[in-house]
Design a protein around this motif. Structure first.
Motif, mmCIF file in Angstrom:
data_model
loop_
_atom_site.group_PDB
_atom_site.id
_atom_site.type_symbol
_atom_site.label_atom_id
_atom_site.label_comp_id
_atom_site.label_asym_id
_atom_site.label_seq_id
_atom_site.Cartn_x
_atom_site.Cartn_y
_atom_site.Cartn_z
ATOM 1 N N THR A 171 7.463 -31.630 35.205
ATOM 2 C CA THR A 171 6.664 -30.627 35.905
ATOM 3 C C THR A 171 7.248 -29.226 35.710
ATOM 4 O O THR A 171 6.513 -28.248 35.528
ATOM 5 N N ALA A 214 2.971 -33.925 41.618
ATOM 6 C CA ALA A 214 3.292 -33.177 40.403
ATOM 7 C C ALA A 214 2.038 -32.588 39.781
ATOM 8 O O ALA A 214 2.048 -31.458 39.271
ATOM 9 N N ARG A 232 1.206 -29.503 41.651
ATOM 10 C CA ARG A 232 2.060 -28.374 41.272
ATOM 11 C C ARG A 232 1.612 -27.763 39.949
ATOM 12 O O ARG A 232 1.597 -26.538 39.782
ATOM 13 N N CYS A 233 1.256 -28.610 38.984
ATOM 14 C CA CYS A 233 0.771 -28.098 37.695
ATOM 15 C C CYS A 233 -0.512 -27.293 37.875
ATOM 16 O O CYS A 233 -0.689 -26.246 37.242
ATOM 17 N N SER A 288 9.304 -26.592 43.369
ATOM 18 C CA SER A 288 10.234 -27.690 43.124
ATOM 19 C C SER A 288 11.234 -27.822 44.260
ATOM 20 O O SER A 288 11.658 -26.827 44.860
#
Length: 903
Positions: free
Chosen positions: A326, A359, A362-363, A541
């Motif tokens: 990620t 993840a 987040r992307c 993160s």
């Protein structure tokens, strides 16, 4: 019964310690340390044993027993013996054996933990041991430094360059300790190399010799890396190839914290290589890579496939790899990473599948180009049969919709339709929050969802009840016609709920949104309070803030400051004075300096007065501690000087008769005495074993003169000459009965060793006297005494009754201590030992008589030894004396113009 066992154990250990066998002594002390480690009070259980260790074994001739005795003393946690421990540590710190000095460094930490008041005395010992040139001691004393006085950076200044140069040869765990210490040191002594105007010169040595004026000019110029800074980076770089993962990790963190940005790429391959290790190693390495990848994505992007998850990986390893992927995601590789994530979502590992969905969120947040694609994919996951996947998808979608809710009202409607099928409380609460927050975008669906929740309110989880109350309040403010009665009903249910959180929230909401006489001015602002715009959550993160800890430490792994953690300081704005690391070269007493004109000294000066000896010895001892950073050649020079006065046996007999007739007479002339005077800088003398007075061993030619690491002028060229005499006799290394048919003989070849300048060349003859072939004959890598041994290549097969001759090299560390090692075959191991004679440790040097006399006159302040020997007339000639001397010592014969003096 228990006390009886202790008494028996006490007596047994006492007998073992008083035994003449060294193996029993060592075993006894091992048992004592083991019992102390189990919590036994040594002062009560073993009073006689402790007394024996403190009084006898601490001064035993065997280095292993001395070290074990110190280890026993330092393991006893009784404050009353602190003075004894302190004296023992000070004495051991000056021991000739580096193994004992290493044990002394270990004992420092134990004594400090027992009595912190001894800190100042221990610092003095640490300062002395830091000057030690042995690689065996370096790691242990730095560990003691870190434990006792990590803030005393001034103790490192003079030893910084020595530690950098010794680093490659220190044992692996010592390397880890030294690297971490040098990392902290460098952050206090050098300026940051991360400036944009930085100039990097790999071979820059100019700053070593800059004058003060040049330094002032340099300060106004762009940054140039300090040569000491470069020295540290250059000397740690080869350790990236170490087989020890802790060493590789230590070097990696050093480069991360100290190296210029463009040099960080060299640690990438080494860290990726560690991912083939055990999962415990992978976990720590991946944690550090996750921290690095946040700031330096480009470092690990070429190795992205190394972080793809394998089906055999443990969950915590999978999660860390997912974190790194990620972090590495960008516009160029996001499509590849998302395809990989699609596979991970289908994993049977529910926790890993949920982490994958996070993840993806987040992307979608970090890369706007794929936000819609990720949202559509997450909406499709809402139809998944797995409740965990659906619940996590809802939570992530909720966070994504906060960025642009007006454009995704269809997704909110779709989630409302799936509401009845979702059972996970967090997912249901997320949907209710979305309905209440964006109720104006779904005015028809939100009241219906509230109606359904009114039916099941009493059976829901607390988090769902709280969001239901919030939804009712928001709909009351925006659509009171349809939801007024529903809101009052839900508020009445919440008023009598079992949870006090629900009751308190209900009372607060009622007073806020339903105006009455008791309501204050706060009810006027109910809409602004409940319907205020909320900022979109930032998906980041979990490793984003871990860079405040030094990589590779326990604190970094736990993301919390652990006990004993030493923080890295910020780079200084102006570099401190680098001259503190320059070690002045003090020329040792008696060191020959060629190319300089000095007034010659007479031979009478060779026999110096006691005062001159003391002065010269003090100068010599101070100079041994100094280390040179100059470019002069460093040579190991072996010099042996003899003055032998020999007369015939008949005169000896007459002298003996005269002595018998008049024992009180002391007026004999020097010509009537037969004596041999041996002079050298360092005297090592052994007593002869032979009873024959005419034997050569009676000459007492057992000496070694060695100037250890003295700086010589580069124009000096001393060449070793060929040996005058090479003994053909061999000595037994392994008997055929002990070796089960394998026998071994060895002899000293007296030739320069091709394996190293400090090694002694030996020739081994291996014979197979059994009726079966022996396979894989080799020397084990283990050496109990720590000597450096160059092993011969393994002999694959030795036929019965056959012999083979091989060569090997041994570095005896300039001592007569035996080299112990294992001679192995395919099936057996045999402990063998090579005991060197002093004469075999020497190397003959070519030199004229004038040069010899000149250098001899400079050897002032040395130990002198005199002995009287009796020789037969046929052995008085110079040829005979020389022949006898070179037969026991590998010396060169210097042409002598005087018949009765042999050099």
């Amino acid at each position: 019964m228990l006390n009886h066992c202790f008494l028996c154990r006490n007596e047994d250990l006492k007998e073992m310690l008083e035994s003449s066998k060294e193996s029993l002594k060592l075993e006894a002390m091992k048992r004592i340390v083991g019992l102390i480690a189990k919590g036994k009070n040594a002062s009560e259980l073993f009073p006689a044993v402790v007394k024996n260790v403190a009084s006898k074994n601490i001064e035993d001739p065997n280095q292993l027993i001395r070290a074990s005795a110190l280890r026993v003393l330092s393991s006893i946690r009784v404050p009353i013996i602190v003075p004894i421990m302190m004296l023992s540590i000070k004495e051991a710190s000056t021991d000739l054996s580096p193994y004992v000095r290493k044990t002394a460094a270990h004992a420092i930490q134990k004594l400090y933990s027992l009595d912190p008041d001894q800190k100042e005395h221990l610092i003095e010992v640490i300062e002395k041991l830091l000057k030690d040139k042995s690689t065996l001691v370096a790691g242990s004393v730095v560990m003691a430094f870190e434990e006792v006085c990590p803030d005393r950076i001034d103790l490192i200044h003079k030893n910084y360059r020595k530690l950098c140069n010794l680093l490659v040869d220190v044992e692996e765990w010592g390397q880890v300790v030294i690297i971490h210490m040098l990392t902290r040191y460098a952050r206090t002594q050098f300026v940051s190399p991360w400036r944009e105007d930085a100039v990097f010169d790999e071979n820059s040595e100019k700053a070593f010799y800059d004058s003060e004026e040049e330094r002032r000019v340099e300060q106004s110029k762009p940054y140039i890396m300090d040569p000491d800074h470069r020295l540290l980076l250059r000397n740690t770089k080869p350790l990236l190839q170490s087989r020890n993962t802790a060493v590789v990790m230590a070097v990696s963190q050093l480069y991360w914290h100290l190296a210029p940005t463009h040099e960080l790429s060299i640690i990438t391959k080494s860290l990726v290589r560690l991912l083939r290790s055990h999962r415990e190693v992978q976990y720590i390495v991946l944690q550090n890579i996750a921290t690095m990848s946040i700031q330096r994505k480009g470092m690990f992007e070429p190795f992205m496939k190394s972080f793809y998850v394998r089906s055999t990986d443990a969950t915590h390893i999978k999660t860390l790899k997912l974190e790194i992927l990620t972090n590495l995601a960008n516009e160029a590789n996001i499509s590849t990473i998302l395809r990989e994530f699609q596979t991970y979502v289908k994993s049977q590992d529910k926790a890993f599948a949920a982490a994958t969905i996070q993840a993806i969120g987040r992307c979608a947040t970090n890369i706007s180009e794929v936000t819609d694609t990720c949202l559509n994919g997450l909406v499709l996951l809402l139809s998944n049969r797995d409740e965990t996947v659906v619940a996590e998808s809802v939570v992530v979608i909720k966070k994504l919709l906060q960025t642009q809710p007006s454009q995704h009202s269809d997704i909110i409607k779709h989630m409302a339709k799936l509401f009845d099928n979702i059972t996970v409380s967090m997912a249901r609460a997320s949907i209710l929050w979305l309905m209440g927050e964006y109720c104006e975008h779904v005015p028809k669906i939100a009241p219906d969802v509230l109606r359904k929740m009114a039916k099941t309110f009493t059976s829901e989880e607390d988090i769902v009840k709280l969001q239901t109350v919030n939804l009712a309040a928001k709909l009351y403010l925006t659509n009171s016609k349809q939801t007024k009665l529903l809101t009052q009903y839900i508020l009445n249910l919440g008023k009598y709920d079992q949870s006090y959180d629900i009751r308190d929230r209900t009372r607060f909401i009622r007073q806020l949104i339903v105006p009455n006489e008791k309501s204050g001015a706060l009810s006027k602002y109910a809409r602004r309070i409940l319907m205020a715009p909320k900022p979109a959550p930032v998906l980041q993160s979990a490793f984003k803030d871990r860079d405040r800890f030094q990589l590779g430490t326990l604190s970094h792994s736990l993301n919390s400051q652990a006990n004993g953690y030493l923080e890295l300081s910020d780079w200084p704005a102006v570099a401190p004075d680098q001259s503190v690391r320059i070690v002045e070269v003090v020329e040792p007493a008696g060191a020959p300096v060629f190319g300089k004109s000095k007034p010659g000294k007479s031979d009478e000066k060779f026999y110096s007065d006691s005062e001159e000896e003391e002065e010269e010895e003090e100068e010599g001892s101070s100079s041994e501690d100094s280390s040179s950073s100059s470019s002069e050649a460093n040579l190991r020079f072996v010099l042996t000087s003899f003055c032998v006065h020999v007369e015939s046996e008949s005169e000896s007999e007459s002298e003996e008769n005269s002595d018998d007739s008049n024992k009180s007479s002391s007026s004999q002339s020097d010509s009537e005495k037969k004596k041999k005077t041996l002079k050298n800088k360092k005297l090592q003398q052994q007593k002869p074993d032979s009873k024959d007075r005419c034997s050569l061993l009676c000459l007492y030619v057992f000496l070694v003169c060695q100037f250890d690491t003295i700086s010589w002028d580069v124009r000096v060229s001393l060449q070793a000459s060929s040996p005058v005499f090479v003994p053909e006799t061999s000595r037994e290394l392994l008997h055929r009965m002990t070796g089960k048919g394998l026998s071994a003989q060895y002899r000293f070849t007296r030739q320069p060793c091709i394996y190293g300048n400090s090694m002694v060349s030996l020739q081994l003859t291996l014979s197979n006297s059994s009726d079966q072939a022996l396979e894989n004959i080799h020397i084990s890598e283990k050496s109990s005494t720590g000597q450096n041994i160059h092993r011969f290549n393994a002999i694959e097969r030795l036929e019965p009754q056959a012999s083979v001759t091989v060569s090997m090299g041994v570095d005896f560390n300039d001592s007569t201590q035996a080299a112990n090692f294992q001679l192995c075959t395919k099936e057996d191991e045999f402990s063998v030992s090579i005991q060197p004679a002093v004469g075999e440790l020497l190397l003959p040097i070519t030199m004229s008589e004038a040069d010899f006399t000149k250098e001899q006159s400079k050897l002032v302040g040395m130990n002198e030894s005199s002995a009287t020997i009796t020789m037969t007339p046929e052995n008085v000639s110079s040829q005979s004396v020389n022949r006898k001397v070179v037969s026991v010592a590998n010396l060169g014969v210097i042409p002598s113009s005087q018949e009765n003096i042999h050099r």
